[in-house]
Design a protein around this motif. Structure first.
Motif, short mmCIF file in Angstrom:
data_model
loop_
_atom_site.label_atom_id
_atom_site.label_comp_id
_atom_site.label_asym_id
_atom_site.label_seq_id
_atom_site.Cartn_x
_atom_site.Cartn_y
_atom_site.Cartn_z
N ILE A 97 40.16 39.49 47.27
CA ILE A 97 41.31 39.25 46.67
C ILE A 97 41.42 37.39 46.75
N TYR A 98 41.21 37.03 47.88
CA TYR A 98 41.33 35.55 48.00
C TYR A 98 40.31 34.85 47.34
N ASN A 99 39.26 35.27 47.41
CA ASN A 99 38.22 34.50 46.50
C ASN A 99 38.37 34.77 45.09
N ASN A 100 39.02 35.95 44.31
CA ASN A 100 39.47 35.84 43.24
C ASN A 100 40.55 34.71 42.91
N ILE A 101 41.36 34.86 43.82
CA ILE A 101 42.56 33.81 43.58
C ILE A 101 41.95 32.22 43.34
N ARG A 102 40.89 32.10 44.34
CA ARG A 102 40.40 30.79 44.46
C ARG A 102 39.40 30.57 43.13
N ALA A 103 38.98 31.55 42.61
CA ALA A 103 37.88 31.24 41.61
C ALA A 103 38.52 31.36 40.15
N TYR A 104 39.59 32.13 39.89
CA TYR A 104 40.01 32.52 38.76
C TYR A 104 41.45 32.20 38.40
N SER A 105 42.35 32.03 39.63
CA SER A 105 43.65 31.82 39.05
C SER A 105 44.21 30.35 38.71
N ILE A 130 47.61 31.67 37.12
CA ILE A 130 47.95 32.11 35.74
C ILE A 130 48.68 33.65 36.14
N PRO A 131 49.30 34.24 35.19
CA PRO A 131 49.76 35.53 35.41
C PRO A 131 48.70 36.62 35.44
N TYR A 132 48.43 37.48 36.23
CA TYR A 132 47.22 38.26 36.40
C TYR A 132 47.50 39.42 37.06
N ASN A 133 47.60 40.57 36.58
CA ASN A 133 47.72 41.84 37.31
C ASN A 133 46.23 42.50 37.52
N PRO A 134 45.63 42.56 38.66
CA PRO A 134 44.34 43.14 39.14
C PRO A 134 44.38 44.68 38.83
N LEU A 135 45.58 45.31 38.95
CA LEU A 135 45.70 46.42 38.99
C LEU A 135 45.40 47.31 37.62
N THR A 136 45.45 46.43 36.53
CA THR A 136 45.43 46.87 35.19
C THR A 136 43.86 46.51 34.66
N ALA A 137 42.90 45.74 35.52
CA ALA A 137 41.53 45.51 35.19
C ALA A 137 40.87 46.93 34.92
N GLN A 138 40.16 46.64 33.95
CA GLN A 138 39.29 47.91 33.86
C GLN A 138 38.34 48.33 34.92
N GLU A 139 38.20 49.62 35.16
CA GLU A 139 37.30 50.03 36.39
C GLU A 139 35.98 50.05 35.90
N PRO A 140 35.11 49.71 36.78
CA PRO A 140 33.71 49.63 36.40
C PRO A 140 33.48 51.04 36.41
N ASP A 141 32.23 51.25 35.37
CA ASP A 141 31.53 52.78 35.56
C ASP A 141 30.68 52.77 36.43
N THR A 142 30.89 53.50 37.65
CA THR A 142 30.19 53.40 38.88
C THR A 142 28.91 54.66 38.84
#
Length: 183
Positions: A97-105, A130-142
């Motif tokens: 989560i912190y690296n996503n904030i650092r890299a993309y927000s 920037i507004p971003y809800n990570p819970l709505t991101a498309q889940e990867p097809d594992t």
């Protein structure tokens, strides 16, 4: 006792101010003093604040702050005396989560608050990016082989699967992601 009155305590201008707001104010003052938005030397804010709802760290989310955030998290997890498995899940969540904030927000302030509530660890991540809800991101097809999957999304997917609950909200100009792990 000697007739000389005690000096009055200086008023606390930070009383009642959120740590996120305090960090924003300090950053603005540092930027004004430095005279340019990109000082030649990195700046990391590390005010660790004790609040009623938990312990917090507020930083400028850049490469140099990741070690401070990890150190803060390690110290708090050790203080809570968590089992190794739970502590490792929380460390992974913080890293992702912190690296996503650092890299993309595009945030210039990030705050992480930890608390122990009713047999669970609760972590709240706030940033002014920037507004971003990570819970709505498309889940990867594992089910697909790794080389056939689209890039991205696996980290937050892993965090979602390992935590008991995650909630997102936009609070004014702040993203707020709350992560809960039942112990």
């Amino acid at each position: 006792m000697n007739g000389i009155p005690e000096p009055a305590a200086a008023p606390n201008p930070a009383k009642g101010v959120s740590s996120g707001h305090l960090c924003s104010s300090v950053k603005a003052d540092v930027d004004a003093f430095a005279g340019s938005p990109d000082p030649s030397d990195g700046i990391t804010m590390l005010p660790c604040l004790k609040r009623a709802q938990g312990d917090s760290i507020c930083t400028v989310p850049d490469e140099s702050s990741a070690a401070a955030v990890n150190g803060f998290i390690d110290k708090k997890l050790e203080e809570y005396g968590l089992p190794v498995k739970a502590a490792n899940k929380l460390r992974i969540a913080v890293d992702e989560i912190y690296n996503n904030i650092r890299a993309y927000s595009s945030a210039d302030i990030a705050e992480i608050t930890l608390s122990m509530e009713n047999g669970a660890i609760v972590m709240v991540f706030r940033d002014n990016g920037i507004p971003y809800n990570p819970l709505t991101a498309q889940e990867p097809d594992t089910t697909l082989p790794a080389e056939e999957r689209r890039i991205g999304g696996l980290g937050i997917f892993t965090v979602k699967k390992s935590m008991s609950d995650m909630q997102y909200r936009r609070d004014g100009k702040y993203n707020e992601l709350t992560v809960r792990l039942e112990l």
